[in-house]
Design a protein around this motif. Structure first.
Motif, PDB file in Angstrom:
ATOM      1  N   THR A 172     -49.841  18.140 -36.968  1.00  0.00           N
ATOM      2  CA  THR A 172     -49.771  19.535 -37.615  1.00  0.00           C
ATOM      3  C   THR A 172     -48.731  19.644 -38.864  1.00  0.00           C
ATOM      4  O   THR A 172     -48.708  20.720 -39.443  1.00  0.00           O
ATOM      5  N   THR A 173     -47.958  18.544 -39.083  1.00  0.00           N
ATOM      6  CA  THR A 173     -46.906  19.007 -39.914  1.00  0.00           C
ATOM      7  C   THR A 173     -47.059  18.612 -41.264  1.00  0.00           C
ATOM      8  O   THR A 173     -46.169  18.807 -42.218  1.00  0.00           O
ATOM      9  N   LYS A 174     -48.081  18.130 -41.712  1.00  0.00           N
ATOM     10  CA  LYS A 174     -48.478  17.584 -43.139  1.00  0.00           C
ATOM     11  C   LYS A 174     -49.508  18.480 -43.869  1.00  0.00           C
ATOM     12  O   LYS A 174     -50.189  19.025 -43.253  1.00  0.00           O
ATOM     13  N   PRO A 175     -49.225  18.150 -45.231  1.00  0.00           N
ATOM     14  CA  PRO A 175     -50.418  19.001 -45.885  1.00  0.00           C
ATOM     15  C   PRO A 175     -51.743  18.397 -45.705  1.00  0.00           C
ATOM     16  O   PRO A 175     -52.646  19.484 -45.391  1.00  0.00           O
ATOM     17  N   MET A 176     -51.766  17.162 -45.571  1.00  0.00           N
ATOM     18  CA  MET A 176     -53.130  16.696 -45.387  1.00  0.00           C
ATOM     19  C   MET A 176     -53.070  16.158 -43.807  1.00  0.00           C
ATOM     20  O   MET A 176     -52.053  15.535 -43.614  1.00  0.00           O
ATOM     21  N   GLN A 177     -54.107  16.649 -42.987  1.00  0.00           N
ATOM     22  CA  GLN A 177     -53.936  16.039 -41.758  1.00  0.00           C
ATOM     23  C   GLN A 177     -55.156  15.275 -41.373  1.00  0.00           C
ATOM     24  O   GLN A 177     -56.139  15.405 -41.898  1.00  0.00           O
TER      25      GLN A 177
ATOM     26  N   LYS B 164     -54.327   5.773 -48.925  1.00  0.00           N
ATOM     27  CA  LYS B 164     -55.389   4.671 -49.043  1.00  0.00           C
ATOM     28  C   LYS B 164     -55.728   4.088 -47.824  1.00  0.00           C
ATOM     29  O   LYS B 164     -56.899   3.873 -47.481  1.00  0.00           O
ATOM     30  N   ALA B 165     -54.693   3.692 -47.198  1.00  0.00           N
ATOM     31  CA  ALA B 165     -55.080   2.789 -45.835  1.00  0.00           C
ATOM     32  C   ALA B 165     -55.544   3.930 -44.878  1.00  0.00           C
ATOM     33  O   ALA B 165     -56.542   3.474 -44.177  1.00  0.00           O
ATOM     34  N   VAL B 166     -55.181   5.142 -44.858  1.00  0.00           N
ATOM     35  CA  VAL B 166     -55.937   5.923 -44.043  1.00  0.00           C
ATOM     36  C   VAL B 166     -57.534   6.303 -44.405  1.00  0.00           C
ATOM     37  O   VAL B 166     -58.417   6.372 -43.698  1.00  0.00           O
ATOM     38  N   GLU B 167     -57.427   6.171 -45.658  1.00  0.00           N
ATOM     39  CA  GLU B 167     -58.923   6.308 -46.138  1.00  0.00           C
ATOM     40  C   GLU B 167     -59.904   4.993 -45.708  1.00  0.00           C
ATOM     41  O   GLU B 167     -61.160   5.157 -45.423  1.00  0.00           O
ATOM     42  N   LEU B 168     -59.329   3.794 -45.750  1.00  0.00           N
ATOM     43  CA  LEU B 168     -59.761   2.882 -45.043  1.00  0.00           C
ATOM     44  C   LEU B 168     -59.960   3.108 -43.768  1.00  0.00           C
ATOM     45  O   LEU B 168     -61.208   2.481 -43.198  1.00  0.00           O
ATOM     46  N   ALA B 169     -59.246   3.386 -43.025  1.00  0.00           N
ATOM     47  CA  ALA B 169     -59.236   3.478 -41.633  1.00  0.00           C
ATOM     48  C   ALA B 169     -60.593   4.531 -41.382  1.00  0.00           C
ATOM     49  O   ALA B 169     -61.135   4.433 -40.354  1.00  0.00           O
ATOM     50  N   ILE B 170     -60.600   5.560 -42.071  1.00  0.00           N
ATOM     51  CA  ILE B 170     -61.749   6.643 -41.838  1.00  0.00           C
ATOM     52  C   ILE B 170     -62.941   5.979 -42.240  1.00  0.00           C
ATOM     53  O   ILE B 170     -63.843   5.830 -41.388  1.00  0.00           O
ATOM     54  N   ARG B 171     -63.216   5.252 -43.257  1.00  0.00           N
ATOM     55  CA  ARG B 171     -64.387   4.479 -43.658  1.00  0.00           C
ATOM     56  C   ARG B 171     -64.712   3.290 -42.573  1.00  0.00           C
ATOM     57  O   ARG B 171     -65.709   3.264 -42.483  1.00  0.00           O
TER      58      ARG B 171
ATOM     59  N   VAL C 109     -48.654  10.787 -43.178  1.00  0.00           N
ATOM     60  CA  VAL C 109     -50.021  10.677 -43.795  1.00  0.00           C
ATOM     61  C   VAL C 109     -50.291  10.522 -45.317  1.00  0.00           C
ATOM     62  O   VAL C 109     -51.033   9.567 -45.808  1.00  0.00           O
ATOM     63  N   ASN C 110     -49.669  11.197 -45.995  1.00  0.00           N
ATOM     64  CA  ASN C 110     -49.917  11.442 -47.418  1.00  0.00           C
ATOM     65  C   ASN C 110     -49.342  10.160 -48.177  1.00  0.00           C
ATOM     66  O   ASN C 110     -49.681   9.741 -49.129  1.00  0.00           O
ATOM     67  N   ALA C 111     -48.150   9.688 -47.573  1.00  0.00           N
ATOM     68  CA  ALA C 111     -47.796   8.390 -48.249  1.00  0.00           C
ATOM     69  C   ALA C 111     -48.402   7.038 -48.066  1.00  0.00           C
ATOM     70  O   ALA C 111     -48.497   6.064 -48.546  1.00  0.00           O
ATOM     71  N   HIS C 112     -49.747   7.158 -46.992  1.00  0.00           N
ATOM     72  CA  HIS C 112     -50.616   6.084 -46.819  1.00  0.00           C
ATOM     73  C   HIS C 112     -51.851   6.559 -47.030  1.00  0.00           C
ATOM     74  O   HIS C 112     -52.724   6.045 -46.165  1.00  0.00           O
TER      75      HIS C 112
ATOM     76  N   GLU D 122     -55.269  -1.151 -37.220  1.00  0.00           N
ATOM     77  CA  GLU D 122     -55.159  -2.283 -38.098  1.00  0.00           C
ATOM     78  C   GLU D 122     -55.162  -1.998 -39.654  1.00  0.00           C
ATOM     79  O   GLU D 122     -54.331  -2.536 -40.386  1.00  0.00           O
ATOM     80  N   GLU D 123     -55.768  -0.874 -40.140  1.00  0.00           N
ATOM     81  CA  GLU D 123     -55.546  -0.653 -41.286  1.00  0.00           C
ATOM     82  C   GLU D 123     -54.681   0.207 -41.929  1.00  0.00           C
ATOM     83  O   GLU D 123     -53.895  -0.030 -42.924  1.00  0.00           O
ATOM     84  N   ALA D 124     -54.030   1.044 -40.817  1.00  0.00           N
ATOM     85  CA  ALA D 124     -52.958   1.852 -41.284  1.00  0.00           C
ATOM     86  C   ALA D 124     -51.871   2.076 -40.051  1.00  0.00           C
ATOM     87  O   ALA D 124     -51.958   3.185 -39.383  1.00  0.00           O
ATOM     88  N   PRO D 125     -51.123   0.997 -39.961  1.00  0.00           N
ATOM     89  CA  PRO D 125     -50.259   0.894 -38.592  1.00  0.00           C
ATOM     90  C   PRO D 125     -49.343   2.086 -38.514  1.00  0.00           C
ATOM     91  O   PRO D 125     -48.664   2.404 -37.551  1.00  0.00           O
ATOM     92  N   GLU D 126     -48.873   2.532 -39.829  1.00  0.00           N
ATOM     93  CA  GLU D 126     -47.952   3.399 -40.099  1.00  0.00           C
ATOM     94  C   GLU D 126     -48.253   4.878 -39.392  1.00  0.00           C
ATOM     95  O   GLU D 126     -47.714   5.672 -39.218  1.00  0.00           O
TER      96      GLU D 126
END
Lengths: 395, 98
Positions: B23-28, B72-79, B67-70, B44-48
């Motif tokens: 809950t602490t980030k602008p994008m969640q 692109k990796a999060v987007e890959l994880a979602i897809r 989340v916002n620093a990663h 595997e896509e976004a271990p951070e």
């Protein structure tokens, strides 16, 4: 000229020669013309072949039971194996016990030993003029890794055969089941006396915590049955994935080069693609728990259902690029090679690690080899499907 | 969902029975744990950003993950999620709501 869809459906048999050697055209006909079909073979059963119906059925555990008659057609002649062959709260409780045994972090601890095992077979074989990539390599790797996980140091010579006969439902399965249970019981008793860090020892020290029930240690019988499942589930399937991938790489030298140059992510994508394409588990069986209508088909309680994930993996409506082709960097790749939903394969992380390590080792010399004779590749099919023999010779 | 299984993750909040959000980030990011099948491909896509609970066999979001620093990796994880169980939680009709 071509067979009627009625005949294809009624005579669909996951054990026959066509299922072993060339199952794909029949799956494609079923997907298009009879995605939920009734076969008269093997006691009569429904076949679900379309990707979206498959994922729906695998998630609908209220309608499609694992526990009533197990997950194979026909049922195996052994007691139900947890967690796979249980439903609901009992299944969840067993999964809480088995998940940590093969979690990604746990698998990471095994990686150095798995590399040693793989290289111990691959390096000498790649120096020979001929070898069998299945019988001399994949079979040994998967057997040794399974024994590593379970802490088995002196397996009887017939362990592999007992497990195979039971998984492939051939020969005297009752006898194979008895021998496997007797061996595992001895192992569990040994571990109780002198525990180690292996999975059997971990199970012996674990509490079973089912919702609404008092927690208790797993019984001896439960540990035995869970161990039998770990043996049955990991041997043949991983062997098939390794063998099928090597077969593909031999037929596609370009892919060998691309894979050799792949980064970590490239390897991960390739491994999932090989699991999708080789699809060692043809299907997982369920039993209809209550009368229902599934996409227009009236199903009665007690009827068997073969949820054919391997066909789902070739469903052109579910994958953007031709699913009959290997696309090494396919992404996304929502394959159902490990199933889907609550019963999804607990050993998937181990299987993918084994496959990647095995292929990396083989690629070091595979380019010098070719298939001895494409006609001599031996396929076998049941609820699972794979190569039994893959003879290679030096070019 | 067994809330205790996430107790090591501090700041995670449970919005409803099967959804948890950092809950602490602008994008969640929201993981529908009723769908999550434990493929662990998001990790595997976004271990951070993504973790994995080895008892429940479910993905989780690291407490305090940037989340916002990663993205692109999060987007890959979602897809890449085979179960379509991950979504940006401020995305209106999030993909995890079926």
């Amino acid at each position: 000229m071509s067979e009627s869809i009625e005949k294809i459906a009624q005579e669909f048999d996951h054990y026959d020669r066509e299922s072993a050697a060339c199952p794909w055209p029949r799956w494609a006909r079923l997907r298009k013309e009879a995605p939920v079909a009734w076969s008269e073979k093997n006691g009569g059963f429904w076949v679900i072949s379309r990707y979206d119906y498959i994922t729906e059925a695998l998630r609908d555990t209220e309608t499609f039971s694992n526990q009533l008659k197990g997950v194979t057609i026909p049922s195996k002649p052994v007691p139900l194996l947890p967690p796979s062959e249980f439903d609901g709260a009992a299944h969840a409780a067993y999964r809480h016990v088995s998940n940590p045994l093969l979690s990604p972090d746990k698998v990471a601890e095994y990686l150095p030993r798995i590399r040693e095992i793989v290289n111990g077979y691959a390096e000498p074989l790649l120096k020979q003029d001929a070898f069998d990539a299945t019988a001399d390599f994949a079979v040994h790797v998967t057997q040794d890794v399974t024994q590593l996980i379970l802490g088995i140091t002196d397996a009887p010579a017939d362990l592999k055969k007992s497990a195979e006969d039971l998984v492939l439902m051939r020969g005297d399965r009752e006898d194979a089941g008895r021998r496997l249970f007797a061996f595992v019981t001895t192992e569990v008793e040994k571990r109780r006396k002198s525990p180690g860090k292996d999975a059997i020892s971990q199970l012996l020290g674990t509490m079973y915590e089912e919702d609404g029930k008092e927690s208790r240690p797993l019984s001896q019988d439960e540990v035995v049955r869970m161990t039998v499942l770990l043996i049955l589930a990991g041997l043949d399937t991983t062997t098939s994935a390794i063998s099928g991938s090597i077969w593909y790489l031999l037929e596609n030298p370009e892919a060998q080069k691309r894979l050799a140059a792949a980064d970590e992510r490239g390897w991960r994508l390739a491994v999932d693609e090989f699991v999708r394409w080789t699809a060692p588990v043809t299907g997982s069986a369920r039993t209809v728990a209550h009368d229902t209508v599934f996409h227009g088909c009236p199903m009665r309680a007690g009827e068997r259902v073969f949820v054919m994930g391997a066909s789902g993996n070739r469903d052109e409506t579910a994958f953007a690029e031709d699913p009959n082709k290997v696309v090494l960097d396919r992404f996304p790749n929502p394959h159902v090679g490990f199933g889907m939903g609550p019963h999804r394969c607990v050993g998937s992380h181990l299987a993918k690690a084994e496959l990647q390590i095995a292929l990396r080792a083989m690629l070091k010399g595979l380019g010098d080899f070719r298939l001895a004779d494409p006609e001599r590749i031996a396929w076998e099919a049941s609820n699972v499907r794979g190569i039994r023999s893959l003879p290679l010779v030096r070019k | 969902l067994d809330i205790n299984s996430f107790s090591g993750l501090g700041t995670l909040q449970h919005l409803d029975g099967d959804t948890m959000t950092e809950t602490t980030k602008p994008m969640q990011i929201k993981i529908d744990t009723s769908r999550c099948g434990g493929h662990a491909r998001c990790r595997e896509e976004a271990p951070e950003v993504f973790g994995y609970d080895s008892r429940t066999n479910k993905a989780c979001v690291h407490a305090g993950a940037d989340v916002n620093a990663h993205r692109k990796a999060v987007e890959l994880a979602i897809r890449g999620c085979p179960e379509r169980a991950i979504a940006w939680s401020d995305a209106g009709n999030s993909r995890s709501n079926k």
